[in-house]
Design a protein around this motif. Structure first.
Motif, PDB file in Angstrom:
ATOM      1  N   PRO A 181       0.797  -1.232   0.000  1.00 35.53           N
ATOM      2  CA  PRO A 181       0.000   0.000   0.000  1.00 35.53           C
ATOM      3  C   PRO A 181       0.832   1.286   0.000  1.00 35.53           C
ATOM      4  CG  PRO A 181      -0.041  -1.033   2.162  1.00 35.53           C
ATOM      5  CD  PRO A 181       0.598  -2.016   1.231  1.00 35.53           C
ATOM      6  N   SER A 182       2.116   1.183   0.358  1.00 39.40           N
ATOM      7  CA  SER A 182       2.946   2.385   0.438  1.00 39.40           C
ATOM      8  C   SER A 182       3.519   2.821  -0.914  1.00 39.40           C
ATOM      9  CB  SER A 182       4.103   2.162   1.424  1.00 39.40           C
ATOM     10  OG  SER A 182       4.941   1.096   0.965  1.00 39.40           O
ATOM     11  N   LEU A 183       3.299   2.046  -1.957  1.00 45.02           N
ATOM     12  CA  LEU A 183       3.805   2.435  -3.269  1.00 45.02           C
ATOM     13  C   LEU A 183       3.210   3.767  -3.689  1.00 45.02           C
ATOM     14  CD1 LEU A 183       3.715  -0.961  -5.257  1.00 45.02           C
ATOM     15  CD2 LEU A 183       5.728   0.268  -4.446  1.00 45.02           C
ATOM     16  N   VAL A 184       4.022   4.591  -4.312  1.00 41.16           N
ATOM     17  CA  VAL A 184       3.612   5.947  -4.669  1.00 41.16           C
ATOM     18  C   VAL A 184       2.428   5.972  -5.635  1.00 41.16           C
ATOM     19  CG1 VAL A 184       5.220   6.134  -6.618  1.00 41.16           C
ATOM     20  CG2 VAL A 184       4.531   8.198  -5.385  1.00 41.16           C
ATOM     21  N   TYR A 185       2.226   4.903  -6.374  1.00 42.60           N
ATOM     22  CA  TYR A 185       1.145   4.848  -7.362  1.00 42.60           C
ATOM     23  C   TYR A 185      -0.241   4.945  -6.721  1.00 42.60           C
ATOM     24  CZ  TYR A 185       5.078   2.933  -9.966  1.00 42.60           C
ATOM     25  OH  TYR A 185       6.320   2.753 -10.535  1.00 42.60           O
ATOM     26  N   PHE A 186      -0.305   4.628  -5.417  1.00 46.18           N
ATOM     27  CA  PHE A 186      -1.602   4.628  -4.727  1.00 46.18           C
ATOM     28  C   PHE A 186      -1.866   5.930  -3.970  1.00 46.18           C
ATOM     29  CE2 PHE A 186      -0.107   0.128  -4.806  1.00 46.18           C
ATOM     30  CZ  PHE A 186      -0.971  -0.296  -5.809  1.00 46.18           C
ATOM     31  N   ASP A 187      -0.940   6.855  -4.030  1.00 46.33           N
ATOM     32  CA  ASP A 187      -1.089   8.142  -3.365  1.00 46.33           C
ATOM     33  C   ASP A 187      -1.822   9.099  -4.318  1.00 46.33           C
ATOM     34  OD1 ASP A 187      -0.875  10.591  -2.132  1.00 46.33           O
ATOM     35  OD2 ASP A 187       1.292  10.488  -1.798  1.00 46.33           O
ATOM     36  N   VAL A 188      -3.071   9.404  -4.009  1.00 47.88           N
ATOM     37  CA  VAL A 188      -3.883  10.221  -4.915  1.00 47.88           C
ATOM     38  C   VAL A 188      -3.397  11.668  -4.981  1.00 47.88           C
ATOM     39  CG1 VAL A 188      -5.958   8.823  -4.665  1.00 47.88           C
ATOM     40  CG2 VAL A 188      -5.525  10.681  -3.046  1.00 47.88           C
ATOM     41  N   ASP A 189      -2.619  12.102  -3.983  1.00 52.48           N
ATOM     42  CA  ASP A 189      -2.131  13.478  -3.968  1.00 52.48           C
ATOM     43  C   ASP A 189      -0.782  13.642  -4.651  1.00 52.48           C
ATOM     44  OD1 ASP A 189      -4.352  14.388  -2.490  1.00 52.48           O
ATOM     45  OD2 ASP A 189      -3.434  13.644  -0.631  1.00 52.48           O
ATOM     46  N   TYR A 190      -0.179  12.529  -5.039  1.00 52.84           N
ATOM     47  CA  TYR A 190       1.159  12.612  -5.642  1.00 52.84           C
ATOM     48  C   TYR A 190       1.047  13.184  -7.060  1.00 52.84           C
ATOM     49  CZ  TYR A 190       5.751  11.147  -7.357  1.00 52.84           C
ATOM     50  OH  TYR A 190       7.019  11.127  -7.890  1.00 52.84           O
ATOM     51  N   ASP A 191       1.870  14.183  -7.381  1.00 53.99           N
ATOM     52  CA  ASP A 191       1.803  14.784  -8.720  1.00 53.99           C
ATOM     53  C   ASP A 191       3.156  14.800  -9.419  1.00 53.99           C
ATOM     54  OD1 ASP A 191       3.145  16.668  -7.269  1.00 53.99           O
ATOM     55  OD2 ASP A 191       1.736  18.315  -7.660  1.00 53.99           O
ATOM     56  N   GLY A 192       4.104  14.017  -8.914  1.00 55.86           N
ATOM     57  CA  GLY A 192       5.424  13.952  -9.532  1.00 55.86           C
ATOM     58  C   GLY A 192       5.524  12.855 -10.574  1.00 55.86           C
ATOM     59  N   SER A 193       6.753  12.620 -11.022  1.00 59.39           N
ATOM     60  CA  SER A 193       7.002  11.552 -11.995  1.00 59.39           C
ATOM     61  C   SER A 193       7.063  10.200 -11.280  1.00 59.39           C
ATOM     62  CB  SER A 193       8.326  11.799 -12.725  1.00 59.39           C
ATOM     63  OG  SER A 193       8.282  13.016 -13.434  1.00 59.39           O
ATOM     64  N   TYR A 194       6.592   9.175 -11.973  1.00 62.76           N
ATOM     65  CA  TYR A 194       6.609   7.832 -11.396  1.00 62.76           C
ATOM     66  C   TYR A 194       7.903   7.114 -11.777  1.00 62.76           C
ATOM     67  CZ  TYR A 194       1.733   8.603 -10.260  1.00 62.76           C
ATOM     68  OH  TYR A 194       0.579   9.118  -9.730  1.00 62.76           O
ATOM     69  N   PRO A 195       8.324   6.135 -10.979  1.00 64.69           N
ATOM     70  CA  PRO A 195       9.588   5.432 -11.241  1.00 64.69           C
ATOM     71  C   PRO A 195       9.601   4.764 -12.618  1.00 64.69           C
ATOM     72  CG  PRO A 195       8.768   4.921  -9.036  1.00 64.69           C
ATOM     73  CD  PRO A 195       7.668   5.672  -9.742  1.00 64.69           C
ATOM     74  N   ASP A 196      10.807   4.711 -13.211  1.00 64.34           N
ATOM     75  CA  ASP A 196      10.968   4.018 -14.487  1.00 64.34           C
ATOM     76  C   ASP A 196      11.032   2.507 -14.298  1.00 64.34           C
ATOM     77  OD1 ASP A 196      11.060   6.405 -15.925  1.00 64.34           O
ATOM     78  OD2 ASP A 196      13.228   6.606 -15.656  1.00 64.34           O
ATOM     79  N   VAL A 197      11.504   2.067 -13.146  1.00 62.54           N
ATOM     80  CA  VAL A 197      11.652   0.632 -12.872  1.00 62.54           C
ATOM     81  C   VAL A 197      10.326   0.074 -12.376  1.00 62.54           C
ATOM     82  CG1 VAL A 197      12.869  -1.116 -11.514  1.00 62.54           C
ATOM     83  CG2 VAL A 197      14.084   0.933 -12.317  1.00 62.54           C
ATOM     84  N   PRO A 198       9.806  -0.970 -13.003  1.00 64.35           N
ATOM     85  CA  PRO A 198       8.517  -1.535 -12.581  1.00 64.35           C
ATOM     86  C   PRO A 198       8.587  -2.064 -11.149  1.00 64.35           C
ATOM     87  CG  PRO A 198       9.144  -2.364 -14.744  1.00 64.35           C
ATOM     88  CD  PRO A 198      10.338  -1.654 -14.201  1.00 64.35           C
ATOM     89  N   PRO A 199       7.503  -1.957 -10.407  1.00 58.45           N
ATOM     90  CA  PRO A 199       7.473  -2.484  -9.038  1.00 58.45           C
ATOM     91  C   PRO A 199       7.172  -3.984  -8.993  1.00 58.45           C
ATOM     92  CG  PRO A 199       5.390  -1.424  -9.517  1.00 58.45           C
ATOM     93  CD  PRO A 199       6.250  -1.235 -10.734  1.00 58.45           C
TER      94      PRO A 199
END
Length: 590
Positions: A181-199
């Protein structure tokens, strides 16, 4: 032109000179007797004359045609049989000329006519799921048809058309959130770039999907969580779209490896997700054209016709919930292909059980005037079954992974090679590579030699035999010719003009001459089994030639040896060309 085509032209001229339609001069393969060809046009010509009020006996017509052609340079003899059949034996000069043309270009005569741009949709593998036995037939049939069309000079684009949309993606996203659940993809407020490396890795995806699916089946709340994730993905939630991109990239890397092991390559790796942005405008276009209507809250397109002999349900464009369906994404894919490629023809190599689905989609596309119906074809196929007659599965009833199926075939090939003593003195690495090629040839040829719509039984022992109509038999035939040519080279022997004096030589020349027709029929009928029949017949003709016509024997005259070497070389080149089209790779030795 092939010898058969040249004979047809000569007989057509003879019929025309006698006042008949030149089409009656068509020369076909003989169904029986010693003559390789026959012309059956005398009966049709007599029938047409009768309709004009003329009285003509078919044998009279055949006699008149025979008189005009008895001294023709292509004809050695003509015999009138039955009510007016003309049995044709080609002249030795015609055979020699044909043989020489074949020696110069064993794949000659393969022409496309008007070049077409063709899209072939023949993958259908799903993101996040391992390839299984159900993907085999679409892959090998589609690849063979793609290569057939390219051999005919067409521009052909193969599209894997991935399954990367819908509830399965919601399952994956929600299950990953439960685990991490802590992965950044689930943070609705995050507006930055997502990691290039798949989780996730492919192994993670292969574990997560069934885990989520099983949990959702047992718990409605868990199912609702997947539905919500699916809806948010399709609504454009950034983190979920980024995850989808990762899922697709990881899956494509694994699929390229899996399809690559099968000898299958795609030009496009598009999926349903990439056409989702096109759907709103497409739906609006269909509304404006007056093709849609509301039905119980759903948006549909009625495609039934007055002459339908069975019910053809409407296309479901949008569900009552507003969700898109398979009809929708397939129509959007056609919109995309029209805009990006504008193909003359789109072929779908998909299980025959999807025939109604494609009938609905094609009719809707034609009503929208995106494509004509004759530009869209569903090339259905039957199933590979177990010995119980049901679609092939593992012993415990599960779906067999394609990777495991291929390993099963390689093991069967290794066993067969050991029993035959083939390659016994090769090192382990070469024996392993030969077993891989033999196993793959056995699997693919066993599939392709059947008419597309035919079901067949999986039988590795029969498929890997070096006798009979099998892939290993064809590989061994080609390898034997390679061995003869290597030996001839070591002896310093030269190639020469082909002089087909022996009956087995003439039969082999005629088998080689049939190649353009086999390619044309296989392509026109979308039927790789026709080409399989040709390469098998060619290998048999060479076997008879090899038995009856010594090539490198001490008492073989030099000019005859040179002729037979050229004939062997032409056979190998055509055999390898045909095997390459159906996807069989020939080893250097066995």
């Amino acid at each position: 032109m092939s010898l058969q085509s040249r004979l047809s032209a000569a007989f057509g001229e003879a019929f025309a000179a006698l006042g008949h339609d030149a089409a009656f001069g068509s020369v076909v393969d003989s169904s029986k007797g010693d003559a390789p060809y026959q012309c059956n046009g005398a009966m049709a010509a007599a029938g047409a004359a009768k309709k004009r009020g003329e009285k003509l006996n078919p044998r009279e017509v055949a006699t008149q045609v025979s008189e005009r052609l008895k001294d023709h340079p292509l004809v050695a003899s003509l015999e009138i049989a039955g009510p007016g059949f003309l049995n044709i034996v080609p002249s030795q000069a015609a055979l020699a000329e044909t043989a020489q043309l074949i020696a110069e270009n064993p794949a000659r005569g393969i022409e496309a006519g008007a070049e077409l741009t063709i899209v072939i949709d023949y993958g259908g593998a799903n993101v996040a799921k391992p390839m299984h036995v159900g993907h085999l037939r679409s892959a090998v049939i589609g690849e063979a048809i793609k290569r057939l069309m390219r051999a005919r000079g067409h521009t052909v684009i193969g599209d894997a058309h991935l399954g990367d949309w819908g509830l399965q993606m919601g399952h994956l996203i929600s299950e990953l959130e439960i685990e991490q659940p802590s992965l950044v993809y689930f943070d609705v407020d995050y507006d930055g770039s997502y990691p290039d490396v798949p989780p996730v890795t492919m192994d993670d995806l292969a574990r997560l999907y069934p885990q989520a699916s099983n949990a959702a089946k047992a718990d409605e709340a868990r199912m609702e969580r997947s539905r919500v994730a699916t809806a948010e993905l399709q609504s454009g939630r950034r983190g979920y779209r980024a995850l989808l991109d990762h899922f697709i990239a990881v899956s494509i890397a694994a699929l390229k490896e899996g399809y690559g092991r099968l000898g299958v390559e795609f030009d496009l790796w598009n999926g349903e997700a990439c056409v989702d942005p096109l759907i709103p405008d497409m739906v609006e276009d269909l509304r404006e054209k007056g093709l849609t209507e509301e039905d119980g809250g759903a948006l549909i397109i009625r495609v039934e016709r007055d002459d339908d002999k069975k019910d053809v349900p409407p296309v479901m464009l949008l569900a009552s919930t507003g969700a898109v369906l398979y009809h929708t994404t397939d129509l959007a894919t056609l919109v995309d292909r029209k805009a990006e490629i504008d193909p003359d023809l789109v072929l779908y190599v998909v299980d025959q059980r999807q025939a109604l689905h494609f009938e609905q989609v094609f009719r809707a596309a034609a009503l929208a005037e995106w494509f004509r119906l004759d530009q869209l074809e569903h090339l259905g196929f039957g199933t590979m079954n177990g010995k119980d007659g049901k679609p092939f599965r593992t012993r415990d009833g599960g779906v067999l992974r394609l990777e495991d199926l291929m390993e099963m075939m390689q093991s069967a090939a290794e066993k067969r090679l050991a029993e035959s003593g083939i390659g016994a003195d090769f090192d382990a690495e070469e024996r392993g590579e030969i077993a891989r090629l033999v196993g793959l040839a056995a699997l693919k040829f066993a599939d392709l030699q059947n008419a597309r719509l035919t079901n067949y039984v999986f039988d590795p022992d029969r498929f890997t035999a070096f006798e009979g109509k099998t892939g290993p038999y064809l590989l061994y035939a080609a390898v034997r010719i390679k061995s003869i040519l290597r030996k001839a080279e070591d002896m310093g022997e030269a190639f020469g003009s082909i002089i087909p004096e022996n009956e087995a030589e003439a039969t082999l020349v005629l088998a080689l001459d049939a190649y353009p027709k086999a390619i044309a029929l296989a392509a026109e009928k979308r039927a790789p089994h026709i080409l399989c029949d040709h390469v098998y017949s060619l290998a048999q003709a060479f076997s008879r030639f090899y038995t009856n016509c010594p090539i490198l024997a001490d008492d073989t005259p030099d000019d005859v040896r040179a002729s037979r070497l050229s004939l062997a070389k032409a056979t190998l080149e055509q055999l390898e060309h045909g095997l390459e089209i159906i996807g069989l790779e020939v080893p250097e030795r066995m």
